[in-house]
Design a protein around this motif. Sequence first.
Motif, PDB file in Angstrom:
ATOM      1  N   THR A 561       0.788  -1.357   0.321  1.00 21.22           N
ATOM      2  CA  THR A 561      -0.188  -0.367  -0.331  1.00 21.22           C
ATOM      3  C   THR A 561       0.650   1.395   0.075  1.00 21.22           C
ATOM      4  O   THR A 561       0.098   1.942  -0.930  1.00 21.22           O
ATOM      5  CB  THR A 561      -1.298   0.020   1.390  1.00 21.22           C
ATOM      6  OG1 THR A 561      -1.412  -1.422   0.899  1.00 21.22           O
ATOM      7  CG2 THR A 561      -1.824   1.592   0.586  1.00 21.22           C
ATOM      8  N   ASN A 562       1.642   1.199   0.523  1.00 24.32           N
ATOM      9  CA  ASN A 562       2.653   2.604   0.857  1.00 24.32           C
ATOM     10  C   ASN A 562       3.369   2.462  -0.088  1.00 24.32           C
ATOM     11  O   ASN A 562       3.544   3.502  -0.976  1.00 24.32           O
ATOM     12  CB  ASN A 562       3.835   2.456   2.208  1.00 24.32           C
ATOM     13  CG  ASN A 562       3.158   2.433   3.324  1.00 24.32           C
ATOM     14  OD1 ASN A 562       2.203   3.194   3.769  1.00 24.32           O
ATOM     15  ND2 ASN A 562       3.939   2.382   4.375  1.00 24.32           N
ATOM     16  N   LEU A 563       3.925   2.002  -1.485  1.00 26.44           N
ATOM     17  CA  LEU A 563       5.095   1.880  -2.067  1.00 26.44           C
ATOM     18  C   LEU A 563       4.192   2.122  -3.483  1.00 26.44           C
ATOM     19  O   LEU A 563       4.346   3.231  -4.395  1.00 26.44           O
ATOM     20  CB  LEU A 563       5.231   0.505  -2.702  1.00 26.44           C
ATOM     21  CG  LEU A 563       6.224  -0.227  -1.931  1.00 26.44           C
ATOM     22  CD1 LEU A 563       6.799  -1.875  -2.401  1.00 26.44           C
ATOM     23  CD2 LEU A 563       7.473   0.714  -1.972  1.00 26.44           C
ATOM     24  N   LYS A 564       2.475   1.809  -3.215  1.00 24.77           N
ATOM     25  CA  LYS A 564       1.260   2.492  -4.623  1.00 24.77           C
ATOM     26  C   LYS A 564       1.541   3.607  -4.272  1.00 24.77           C
ATOM     27  O   LYS A 564       0.904   4.472  -5.003  1.00 24.77           O
ATOM     28  CB  LYS A 564       0.258   1.293  -4.198  1.00 24.77           C
ATOM     29  CG  LYS A 564      -1.046   2.101  -5.346  1.00 24.77           C
ATOM     30  CD  LYS A 564      -2.325   1.039  -5.104  1.00 24.77           C
ATOM     31  CE  LYS A 564      -3.124   1.134  -6.509  1.00 24.77           C
ATOM     32  NZ  LYS A 564      -3.890   0.188  -6.050  1.00 24.77           N
ATOM     33  N   ARG A 565       1.198   4.585  -2.432  1.00 18.79           N
ATOM     34  CA  ARG A 565       0.892   5.744  -2.836  1.00 18.79           C
ATOM     35  C   ARG A 565       2.166   6.175  -3.274  1.00 18.79           C
ATOM     36  O   ARG A 565       1.507   7.607  -3.647  1.00 18.79           O
ATOM     37  CB  ARG A 565       0.452   5.591  -1.235  1.00 18.79           C
ATOM     38  CG  ARG A 565       0.169   7.242  -0.303  1.00 18.79           C
ATOM     39  CD  ARG A 565      -0.582   6.898   0.815  1.00 18.79           C
ATOM     40  NE  ARG A 565       0.808   6.827   1.289  1.00 18.79           N
ATOM     41  CZ  ARG A 565       2.510   7.008   2.226  1.00 18.79           C
ATOM     42  NH1 ARG A 565       1.826   8.639   1.490  1.00 18.79           N
ATOM     43  NH2 ARG A 565       2.554   5.869   3.305  1.00 18.79           N
ATOM     44  N   LEU A 566       3.201   5.515  -2.611  1.00 20.27           N
ATOM     45  CA  LEU A 566       4.085   6.939  -2.754  1.00 20.27           C
ATOM     46  C   LEU A 566       5.368   6.933  -4.616  1.00 20.27           C
ATOM     47  O   LEU A 566       4.942   8.098  -5.096  1.00 20.27           O
ATOM     48  CB  LEU A 566       6.005   6.216  -1.944  1.00 20.27           C
ATOM     49  CG  LEU A 566       5.563   6.400  -0.672  1.00 20.27           C
ATOM     50  CD1 LEU A 566       6.926   6.015  -0.529  1.00 20.27           C
ATOM     51  CD2 LEU A 566       6.007   7.886  -0.717  1.00 20.27           C
TER      52      LEU A 566
END
Length: 572
Positions: A561-566
């Motif tokens: 989720t964090n990678l997708k948001r960044l």
Amino acid sequence: MTVSEFDIEDSVDLTTDNRNKNRRSSVGGAAAACEGFMVTYQEYCEHTSIHGVQYLGDRQRPMPERIFWLIAFLISIYGCSMLITSAYTKWTETPVIVSFAEKSTPVWNIPFPAVTVCSETKRVLKQKGKETTYADLYSQFSEEMRASRIFKPQNVSALEMEEFRTLLHVCNTQIIDEDMPLIAGDDLDYFEVLERMLPQFDRYFFYCRWLSRFGECEKFFRKTLTEEGICYTFNGLRATEIYREDTYQYQHSGEALEMENISSRHSPWTLESGYAHSSDVETFPARVLSAGARSGIFLALQSFKQEVDYACRGPVQGFKVGVLLHAPDDVPQVSKQFVRIPMGKEVLIAVKPSMITMSSGIAEYHPLRRQCFLSQERSLRFFKVYTESNCQLECLANFTLTKCGCVKFSMPRNMDMPVCGEDKIHCYDRAERQLLVREFKRVRALNAAREDWRGVESACNCMPACTSLVYNTEISQANFDLEEMLLAEGDTDFLQEYPGSQMSRLSIYFKQSQFITSKRSELYGVTEFLANCGGIFGLFMGFSILSMVEMIYHFTLRLFTNLKRLTKVQEQ
């Protein structure tokens, strides 16, 4: 410059721009991945339930403090690893414990002990001059051992010679030398010769009482072939239930006793399953309902002074009660353990059973781990029933066959195995000692080569049965003066009918109506091992199953989720 040259320059510029964009995107992707991992790590440190980890991810905390908590965390992990390794070793090496059962067991749940009685009179000594005695023949035999290699006595009948050859096997075999001479004659069936020499049963077993009922001893006792000749066993399983069909003992089992026919009405008794729930009070093997002499067996045993052959069995005469009493499915070995019943004594034997059962949980373990065999795990060549003593007896027979090329007449054997003659007495008599020495040296060498001594098995591989029954005894005795008793009663006919009579009385009974059994159970099951590990993790780190779920969640789903948001932020 031509048109084609302008096209070439434009294409080169476009290629260079694409390469720069790919390089910037890859660098940006690696930076986003690194940043995403660090963000996830910080979130994990802030929210995890594991003690001390939150201090490692706090960027505002000074570096010395973060190093301190890192060292403390590593020490906790080391402590956890050592204790869990110790718990795992304990789980694998000692998974079974023998402890007392929660409830006492009544004596009617187990059979009354099998009683094997052996008379020391192997051959009735006739009047001097009417028959050549064992002492006379052995004296000639000893003289010709030095002078000749073949023993051929004069003026001795064929029957007397057969009896002498048989007595060499059951009298004092320790005095037989290795280089004894050959004795002329055909191969003998020693069991038949021993039967022919037997003293009259009803004269030696004068009377019996079982459960307060007097009766002829022949109703209770059956002949049993032992290493000391033919003995008589009460309450033991028939040879057809102990031995396999192709054995000599099975073929010579004899007719069933009246009390043995009771077992055909119900499921047969076994040590592991016990008696059937529907079985009556009278069963076979027989059992009693209470303790005390009234609920036991009483014997009046008799021998005669003029019939005793001291040259055969030595100065101690009387009877032997074999194997300190034994379980019904055990084969008696009366030369190893016995209670001696001297003449002119009354002997009382109070029995205290010792039984070990097992829980169902340990059946899944390997026999070497639990250090015992289930009945179906260890198959014997000659026996249907596995017990430790039966296994040891079979191993001795196999070793004797290998060492001497034959077996002793009393050993378990099939119909094709050769029986040792008189020239092999020294060999089979020493074979047991040689077997024990071989086993000791083998196990000692294996123990020295490996630390895990519990994983070592002997060549015989005769571990105890997981369910076993042993009868311990307390023995007391007093004088029994037959002549004084007869004089007091005014009975003068008895000694005229039985001249030279020497009588002893024997009483065997349970000491207590209930006893405490022992039980093999799991010391460390899978549940106990996991609980122990959870306790150690909780004590040192506050770690639990949900802590592991948190870790998996943060570094899989949350990281994604964090990678997708960044990545979206960079694209914008």
